[in-house]
Design an enzyme around this catalytic site. Structure first.
Site, PDB file in Angstrom:
ATOM      1  N   GLU A   8      87.399  19.349 -73.301  1.00  0.00           N
ATOM      2  CA  GLU A   8      86.075  18.751 -73.455  1.00  0.00           C
ATOM      3  C   GLU A   8      85.023  19.726 -72.968  1.00  0.00           C
ATOM      4  OE1 GLU A   8      82.617  16.840 -73.754  1.00  0.00           O
ATOM      5  OE2 GLU A   8      84.482  16.264 -74.769  1.00  0.00           O
TER       6      GLU A   8
ATOM      7  N   TYR B 206      73.157  -6.701 -80.063  1.00  0.00           N
ATOM      8  CA  TYR B 206      74.346  -7.449 -79.655  1.00  0.00           C
ATOM      9  C   TYR B 206      74.619  -7.180 -78.179  1.00  0.00           C
ATOM     10  CZ  TYR B 206      76.528  -2.879 -80.723  1.00  0.00           C
ATOM     11  OH  TYR B 206      76.831  -1.543 -80.791  1.00  0.00           O
TER      12      TYR B 206
END
Length: 401
Positions: free
Chosen positions: A33, A216
């Site tokens: 990463e 949401y």
């Protein structure tokens, strides 16, 4: 044969979920990463049953349910009147239908639990601050050049490094993604500061001319995730950390329903971000030899169907199934070709359907009125039945992996 060793460039949702699937098949995985820590600066994400099926298969059911919110339904509303144009059940009905739930999660929570699960898996090595700079593919291995880290040769390299993938560039040369003419805004609002009942326990999208607004709950219902998409030209910065101006967003939704402006007014001004939406045409090939791609690196998908992360998660499951079948190191390239062949049609369909969905959401005038009338005439049902029913764990010729 010795145990396969796979290097994954990219520790996002796709890279980490793929690592967990591969490790569950007995494959050694090294995740590289580029950021200093595993994290996610985005806001919410919706995980439909085709994605939760895979995540539950690697033992994440309990962890996901601790941080997620389960909506009871999906609904579409008119930008100005707020009238419900269409709705379909989620919640218990969707889980009964497909065997797995539809969940809404904060991206940071999802990344954290994926990273924690990967750290607990002995077959997975995680390294941060480790950007992949290039690679050399050989007949029997792949050598990976990585910043700040010496990486042992691997049997496979998977580029899960996003829309600007360096692995894809190393395979096929430089190619710029295309700007879609849409700019998305994102923000989180504390649910406790909103009027009670303003946000329903549903996945809600409001449709208006040349723009739409999605909201949401995430994080067990403590936060409301808002994504606001506006057609715009002349601004093409693709960065999830680019701050947006409150007054610009407010003006973009002038004339919309008061509930939308209550949400906008409740957004923290210093936590409002916008980014330009880019995509690429479906790719004819995903890899060469022992190197292939996954997720946005090969099929960047607009967020209009909430399927971008789900496609990357599915990729990982199918990839693991294909590599598990390898009995001879010489068969690795063929296994990667099979992986791509199994995934290309579906991901291209999702890419193209997402583009069409954006056009549907943003219709104007007579086209919008005809669209709304057609929606009202339909019985309530889930419009993405075939998408949610896909089982990435059965992709290997129907055999359970």
């Amino acid at each position: 044969m010795k145990r396969l060793r796979v290097v994954i460039a990219g520790g996002g949702i796709g890279g980490l979920s793929a690592a967990l699937m591969l490790a569950s098949k007995g494959i050694e995985v090294h995740v590289l990463e580029q950021a200093a820590a595993f994290g996610e600066v985005g806001a919410g994400i919706q995980l439909s049953p085709n994605a939760t099926r895979v995540l539950f298969a690697v033992g994440l059911e309990a962890a996901l349910k601790r941080v997620a919110f389960t909506p009871v339904a999906g609904e579409t509303r008119h930008a100005k009147t707020g009238k419900v144009l269409a709705g379909f059940p989620l919640g218990a009905q969707i889980e009964a239908r497909f065997g797995f739930p539809f969940l809404q999660v904060h991206r940071a929570d999802l990344i954290a639990l994926l990273a924690d699960a990967a750290r607990a898996q002995s077959r997975i090595t995680l390294d941060t601050d480790s950007r992949v700079l290039g690679f050399e593919a050989h007949d029997d291995s792949v050598s990976v050049l990585c910043a700040n880290l010496a990486v042992a040769p691997a049997d496979v390299l998977i580029g899960a490094d996003g829309v600007h993938s360096l692995v894809r560039e190393g395979l096929f040369g430089p190619e710029s993604p295309r700007f879609t003419g849409n700019v998305a805004w994102r923000a989180l609002v504390a649910a406790a500061q909103l009027p009670q009942g303003l946000v329903h326990p549903k996945a809600t999208v409001w449709w208006g001319p040349a723009r739409h607004f999605v909201h949401y709950y995430v994080r067990r219902g403590e936060l409301v995730n808002c994504v606001c998409v506006v057609e715009k030209s002349g601004w093409e910065i693709e960065s999830w950390s680019e701050h947006g101006e409150f007054q610009e967003l407010k003006a973009a939704f002038a004339g919309w329903h008061r509930d939308i402006h209550t949400l906008i007014d409740s957004m923290e001004r210093d936590s409002l971000y916008k980014w330009a939406l880019f995509d690429r045409a479906p790719m004819a090939a995903w890899g060469k030899g022992r190197v292939s791609l996954l997720g946005d690196a090969c099929h960047p998908t607009l967020p209009f169907m909430a399927q971008g992360a789900a496609m990357a998660i599915e990729d990982g499951a199918v990839l693991a199934g294909c590599l598990r079948e390898v009995r001879d190191e010489k068969a690795v390239p063929a296994a990667l070709e099979r992986y791509a062949a199994l995934r290309q049609r579906r991901t291209a369909y999702i890419q193209q359907s997402s583009i069409r969905s954006g056009k549907l959401y943003h219709m104007r005038g007579l086209s919008a009125r005809l669209r709304n009338a057609a929606l009202r005439a339909r019985r309530a049902k889930n419009p993405w039945e075939s998408i949610y029913s896909y089982n990435a764990l059965l992709s290997q010729g129907g055999r359970t992996q």
